[in-house]
Enzyme design. Structure first.
Site, short mmCIF file in Angstrom:
data_model
loop_
_atom_site.label_atom_id
_atom_site.label_comp_id
_atom_site.label_asym_id
_atom_site.label_seq_id
_atom_site.Cartn_x
_atom_site.Cartn_y
_atom_site.Cartn_z
N CYS A 161 -2.37 -0.59 7.50
CA CYS A 161 -1.59 0.65 7.46
C CYS A 161 -1.70 1.43 8.75
CB CYS A 161 -2.01 1.48 6.25
SG CYS A 161 -1.57 0.69 4.68
N HIS A 220 0.85 -1.19 0.00
CA HIS A 220 0.00 0.00 0.00
C HIS A 220 0.89 1.24 0.00
CE1 HIS A 220 -3.83 -2.03 1.82
NE2 HIS A 220 -3.31 -2.73 0.83
N GLU A 255 0.97 3.82 1.93
CA GLU A 255 1.51 4.18 3.24
C GLU A 255 2.73 3.33 3.59
OE1 GLU A 255 -3.08 4.32 3.73
OE2 GLU A 255 -1.63 3.27 2.50
#
Length: 153
Positions: free
Chosen positions: A87, A54, A56
């Site tokens: 995250c 992801h 992040e």
């Protein structure tokens, strides 16, 4: 220190890289206490065959590598969509000081929408949260991406 909008524009630039790569257009940047961008990231789970890739996580990895420390105390993360469970946990473990996100994620956002993991008493670290920064352009990127996806055969 520059404005939240300045840093969210950097996150939106990352989201556009994800879009160009055929990924869900989410982007993130990590800034240190002096306002320097020390980590960039955009969604890459499809390209990398990695469910943890992801935006992040990508930004946290780069920032941690630059600091040679997985603890990112004093740092802030700017992301175009409210973080998911994974995250949010990563932000806590990295000791991020502040999270700023553009668009709420009502289905899976764990900073405020579905739950507020940062407020749970069993965690020994708190993350300050601000939301809605440049929400309109971030939402437009996501909406256009998913409209395009639905129109494909």
């Amino acid at each position: 220190m520059r404005s939240d909008e300045f840093y969210m524009h950097r996150a939106l630039e990352q989201a556009k890289l994800a879009l160009a790569a055929g990924e869900v257009p989410i982007g993130a940047v990590v800034i240190d206490a002096d306002g320097e961008v020390i980590g960039h990231g955009y969604n890459r789970p499809i390209a990398t065959h990695d469910p943890t890739a992801h935006a992040e996580v990508q930004a946290l990895r780069e920032a941690a590598a630059r600091r040679a420390n997985y603890r990112l105390e004093g740092c802030s993360l700017f992301v175009t969509l409210e973080p998911c469970l994974m995250c949010t946990g990563a932000l806590i473990h990295a000791r991020i000081r502040r999270l700023v996100y553009a668009v709420a994620e009502p289905k899976g956002g764990m900073a405020e929408s579905r739950a507020n993991l940062f407020a749970q008493p069993w965690f020994n670290h708190r993350v300050a949260v601000d939301s809605g920064v440049l929400a309109a352009p971030a939402k437009r990127l996501l909406k256009d991406f998913f409209q395009q996806r639905r129109s494909e055969p």
